[in-house]
Design a protein around this motif. Structure first.
Motif, short mmCIF file in Angstrom:
data_model
loop_
_atom_site.label_atom_id
_atom_site.label_comp_id
_atom_site.label_asym_id
_atom_site.label_seq_id
_atom_site.Cartn_x
_atom_site.Cartn_y
_atom_site.Cartn_z
N GLY A 11 0.79 -1.22 0.00
CA GLY A 11 0.00 0.00 0.00
C GLY A 11 0.82 1.27 0.00
N LYS A 12 2.14 1.15 -0.13
CA LYS A 12 3.00 2.33 -0.12
C LYS A 12 3.25 2.81 -1.55
CE LYS A 12 7.34 4.21 1.45
NZ LYS A 12 8.64 3.97 2.04
N LYS A 13 2.72 3.97 -1.88
CA LYS A 13 2.93 4.57 -3.19
C LYS A 13 4.34 5.14 -3.21
CE LYS A 13 1.10 8.32 -5.99
NZ LYS A 13 0.04 9.33 -6.07
N ILE A 14 5.13 4.77 -4.22
CA ILE A 14 6.51 5.26 -4.30
C ILE A 14 6.73 6.20 -5.47
CG2 ILE A 14 7.51 3.38 -2.98
CD1 ILE A 14 8.34 2.05 -5.58
N GLY A 15 5.70 6.36 -6.31
CA GLY A 15 5.86 7.29 -7.42
C GLY A 15 4.66 7.28 -8.34
N SER A 16 4.63 8.26 -9.24
CA SER A 16 3.58 8.30 -10.25
C SER A 16 4.10 9.10 -11.44
CB SER A 16 2.30 8.93 -9.69
OG SER A 16 2.52 10.27 -9.34
N GLY A 17 3.48 8.85 -12.57
CA GLY A 17 3.88 9.53 -13.79
C GLY A 17 2.67 9.95 -14.58
N LYS A 24 5.15 -0.08 -3.88
CA LYS A 24 6.10 -1.05 -3.36
C LYS A 24 5.32 -2.30 -2.99
CE LYS A 24 9.59 -1.61 0.23
NZ LYS A 24 10.24 -0.96 1.38
N ALA A 25 5.88 -3.47 -3.31
CA ALA A 25 5.20 -4.73 -3.02
C ALA A 25 6.23 -5.82 -2.79
CB ALA A 25 4.28 -5.11 -4.18
N ASP A 26 5.77 -6.94 -2.28
CA ASP A 26 6.58 -8.13 -2.12
C ASP A 26 6.05 -9.21 -3.04
OD1 ASP A 26 8.27 -7.11 -0.08
OD2 ASP A 26 6.72 -7.50 1.41
N ALA A 27 6.90 -9.79 -3.85
CA ALA A 27 6.52 -10.86 -4.76
C ALA A 27 7.09 -12.17 -4.24
CB ALA A 27 7.05 -10.58 -6.16
N ILE A 28 6.24 -13.15 -4.09
CA ILE A 28 6.67 -14.45 -3.56
C ILE A 28 6.90 -15.39 -4.73
CG2 ILE A 28 6.04 -16.40 -2.10
CD1 ILE A 28 4.19 -14.37 -0.60
N GLY A 29 8.11 -15.93 -4.82
CA GLY A 29 8.44 -16.92 -5.84
C GLY A 29 8.67 -16.37 -7.22
N ILE A 30 8.81 -15.07 -7.39
CA ILE A 30 8.99 -14.51 -8.73
C ILE A 30 10.43 -14.67 -9.23
CG2 ILE A 30 9.49 -12.11 -8.09
CD1 ILE A 30 7.49 -11.36 -10.40
N VAL A 31 11.40 -14.70 -8.30
CA VAL A 31 12.79 -14.90 -8.68
C VAL A 31 13.25 -16.31 -8.32
CG1 VAL A 31 15.16 -14.12 -8.31
CG2 VAL A 31 13.33 -12.45 -8.47
N ASP A 32 13.08 -16.68 -7.05
CA ASP A 32 13.39 -18.03 -6.57
C ASP A 32 12.17 -18.57 -5.84
OD1 ASP A 32 16.12 -18.12 -7.38
OD2 ASP A 32 16.63 -16.84 -5.69
N LYS A 33 11.94 -19.87 -5.95
CA LYS A 33 10.80 -20.49 -5.28
C LYS A 33 10.84 -20.21 -3.78
CE LYS A 33 8.41 -24.83 -4.72
NZ LYS A 33 8.43 -26.27 -4.90
N ASP A 34 9.71 -19.83 -3.21
CA ASP A 34 9.55 -19.59 -1.78
C ASP A 34 10.40 -18.44 -1.25
OD1 ASP A 34 7.70 -21.69 -1.61
OD2 ASP A 34 9.31 -23.14 -1.29
N THR A 35 10.90 -17.58 -2.14
CA THR A 35 11.68 -16.42 -1.73
C THR A 35 10.84 -15.16 -1.98
OG1 THR A 35 13.75 -17.50 -2.30
CG2 THR A 35 13.81 -15.12 -2.10
N THR A 36 10.88 -14.25 -1.03
CA THR A 36 10.16 -12.99 -1.19
C THR A 36 11.11 -11.93 -1.74
OG1 THR A 36 8.69 -13.53 0.64
CG2 THR A 36 8.83 -11.22 0.02
N THR A 37 10.69 -11.25 -2.78
CA THR A 37 11.49 -10.21 -3.43
C THR A 37 10.72 -8.90 -3.37
OG1 THR A 37 12.36 -11.87 -4.96
CG2 THR A 37 12.65 -9.56 -5.58
#
Length: 89
Positions: A11-17, A24-37
């Motif tokens: 829910g944190k807005k970091i910019g707009s254009g 800002k967000a956390d993605a689970i498994g987008i880079v490595d399985k079971d890792t939060t990025t």
């Protein structure tokens, strides 16, 4: 926070254009399985016209062709399943 396809929005807005808003967000498994990025999620502003969608699509195409670069934010993915409902993530 809410969950969309393993993306946990903080829910944190970091910019707009001109046509988008970046959160800002956390993605689970987008880079490595079971890792939060920690990721930046760009979304089209509500009630935007077709030129905004074309602008974001053009930006996505450029990032796909560019690939990984040390000095450029990497594209990890794009979700366009709700494009008919005016929603691109």
């Amino acid at each position: 926070m809410f969950n969309i396809f393993n993306i946990l929005f903080q829910g944190k807005k970091i910019g707009s254009g001109a046509f988008g808003v970046v959160f800002k967000a956390d993605a689970i498994g987008i880079v490595d399985k079971d890792t939060t990025t920690t990721v930046a999620v760009k979304m089209i502003k509500p009630n935007s016209d077709i030129s905004c969608y074309r602008g974001l699509a053009s930006e996505l195409k450029i990032m796909i062709h560019l690939g990984r670069h040390l000095n450029v934010v990497s594209l990890l993915g794009a979700y366009t399943g709700n494009i008919k409902k005016s929603n691109i993530i």
